[in-house]
Design an enzyme around this catalytic site. Sequence first.
Site, PDB file in Angstrom:
ATOM      1  N   TRP A 137      33.925  46.658  33.568  1.00 49.08           N
ATOM      2  CA  TRP A 137      34.698  47.799  33.085  1.00 49.08           C
ATOM      3  C   TRP A 137      33.809  48.774  32.312  1.00 49.08           C
ATOM      4  O   TRP A 137      33.874  49.994  32.519  1.00 49.08           O
ATOM      5  CB  TRP A 137      35.844  47.319  32.189  1.00 49.08           C
ATOM      6  CG  TRP A 137      36.653  48.450  31.615  1.00 49.08           C
ATOM      7  CD1 TRP A 137      37.747  49.044  32.182  1.00 49.08           C
ATOM      8  CD2 TRP A 137      36.423  49.138  30.370  1.00 49.08           C
ATOM      9  NE1 TRP A 137      38.206  50.060  31.370  1.00 49.08           N
ATOM     10  CE2 TRP A 137      37.415  50.136  30.254  1.00 49.08           C
ATOM     11  CE3 TRP A 137      35.467  49.012  29.356  1.00 49.08           C
ATOM     12  CZ2 TRP A 137      37.489  50.998  29.156  1.00 49.08           C
ATOM     13  CZ3 TRP A 137      35.536  49.868  28.269  1.00 49.08           C
ATOM     14  CH2 TRP A 137      36.537  50.845  28.171  1.00 49.08           C
ATOM     15  N   ASP A 156      40.056  46.416  36.055  1.00 50.79           N
ATOM     16  CA  ASP A 156      40.136  45.804  34.738  1.00 50.79           C
ATOM     17  C   ASP A 156      40.651  46.747  33.660  1.00 50.79           C
ATOM     18  O   ASP A 156      40.740  46.359  32.487  1.00 50.79           O
ATOM     19  CB  ASP A 156      38.768  45.265  34.324  1.00 50.79           C
ATOM     20  CG  ASP A 156      38.308  44.113  35.205  1.00 50.79           C
ATOM     21  OD1 ASP A 156      39.176  43.346  35.656  1.00 50.79           O
ATOM     22  OD2 ASP A 156      37.100  43.995  35.459  1.00 50.79           O
ATOM     23  N   ASP A 157      40.980  47.985  34.028  1.00 52.93           N
ATOM     24  CA  ASP A 157      41.490  48.938  33.050  1.00 52.93           C
ATOM     25  C   ASP A 157      43.009  48.854  32.987  1.00 52.93           C
ATOM     26  O   ASP A 157      43.702  49.061  33.994  1.00 52.93           O
ATOM     27  CB  ASP A 157      41.056  50.356  33.432  1.00 52.93           C
ATOM     28  CG  ASP A 157      41.385  51.357  32.346  1.00 52.93           C
ATOM     29  OD1 ASP A 157      40.491  51.662  31.544  1.00 52.93           O
ATOM     30  OD2 ASP A 157      42.549  51.826  32.275  1.00 52.93           O
ATOM     31  N   PHE A 158      43.542  48.564  31.798  1.00 55.22           N
ATOM     32  CA  PHE A 158      44.986  48.402  31.636  1.00 55.22           C
ATOM     33  C   PHE A 158      45.734  49.673  32.021  1.00 55.22           C
ATOM     34  O   PHE A 158      46.796  49.626  32.656  1.00 55.22           O
ATOM     35  CB  PHE A 158      45.322  48.014  30.193  1.00 55.22           C
ATOM     36  CG  PHE A 158      46.789  47.955  29.903  1.00 55.22           C
ATOM     37  CD1 PHE A 158      47.562  46.897  30.357  1.00 55.22           C
ATOM     38  CD2 PHE A 158      47.415  48.983  29.191  1.00 55.22           C
ATOM     39  CE1 PHE A 158      48.934  46.842  30.102  1.00 55.22           C
ATOM     40  CE2 PHE A 158      48.780  48.937  28.932  1.00 55.22           C
ATOM     41  CZ  PHE A 158      49.537  47.871  29.394  1.00 55.22           C
ATOM     42  N   TRP A 197      45.772  57.460  34.731  1.00 47.45           N
ATOM     43  CA  TRP A 197      45.726  57.385  33.265  1.00 47.45           C
ATOM     44  C   TRP A 197      46.776  58.294  32.641  1.00 47.45           C
ATOM     45  O   TRP A 197      47.432  57.926  31.670  1.00 47.45           O
ATOM     46  CB  TRP A 197      44.336  57.749  32.754  1.00 47.45           C
ATOM     47  CG  TRP A 197      43.365  56.631  32.739  1.00 47.45           C
ATOM     48  CD1 TRP A 197      43.598  55.349  32.310  1.00 47.45           C
ATOM     49  CD2 TRP A 197      42.003  56.651  33.175  1.00 47.45           C
ATOM     50  NE1 TRP A 197      42.448  54.591  32.441  1.00 47.45           N
ATOM     51  CE2 TRP A 197      41.466  55.356  32.962  1.00 47.45           C
ATOM     52  CE3 TRP A 197      41.181  57.630  33.707  1.00 47.45           C
ATOM     53  CZ2 TRP A 197      40.142  55.027  33.277  1.00 47.45           C
ATOM     54  CZ3 TRP A 197      39.860  57.323  34.013  1.00 47.45           C
ATOM     55  CH2 TRP A 197      39.358  56.021  33.808  1.00 47.45           C
TER      56      TRP A 197
END
Length: 206
Positions: A137, A156-158, A197
């Site tokens: 990440w 892996d980025d929430f 995002w």
Amino acid sequence: MEQRIFQYGKIETAYLSKQDPILGAAIDRIGHIERAVIPNLFTALVNSIAGQQISSKALATVWGRLCGSLGEITPETVLTAGESGLRACGMSGRKANYMLAAAHAVQDGTLSIHSLVDKSDEEVIKTLTALPGVGRWTAEMLLIFSLERPDVLAFDDFGIRKGLCRLYGLQELTRAQFTEYRARYSPCATVAGLYLWEIAAEEKDS
């Protein structure tokens, strides 16, 4: 600290809209997104380490303290600050030591950071993840927010996973589903990620 805005335009958004009308509708609704990038690779690496497992708001706070204390973020200023100086800016002991390890690696030549420019995405990830505390990440954030690579999407980025779930009405996201969406967005996955995002950060309608 030098910054600029991530560059993309109608070519990328038109492609994504054609590939995925659901994402396209979100792109039309949200409009153009401006996200700052950090051209200096070492500064960007330290920023990515600072951002591990914290919110963008928390990162802005600790990053402001770090820049205020150190001024220019270089291997020399990081090493001069030492663990105590970095922790005084809000870094955990682990993150402080990861930053110090990166600074030592650049200073002694173990990491030729400027050579990252000429490496492929996976080569950059392989090089950076050899450093203590630098996972995939962290390397992917540097690929996006310093090298401005066009086709990066971080599983892996929430926020990315949350954005995908919201966009497509999913309760949870499997790796297989992520891989399918990522392939659909390629070779413009980075721009898709900017919108994911934004979708993740939006307030839900009551």
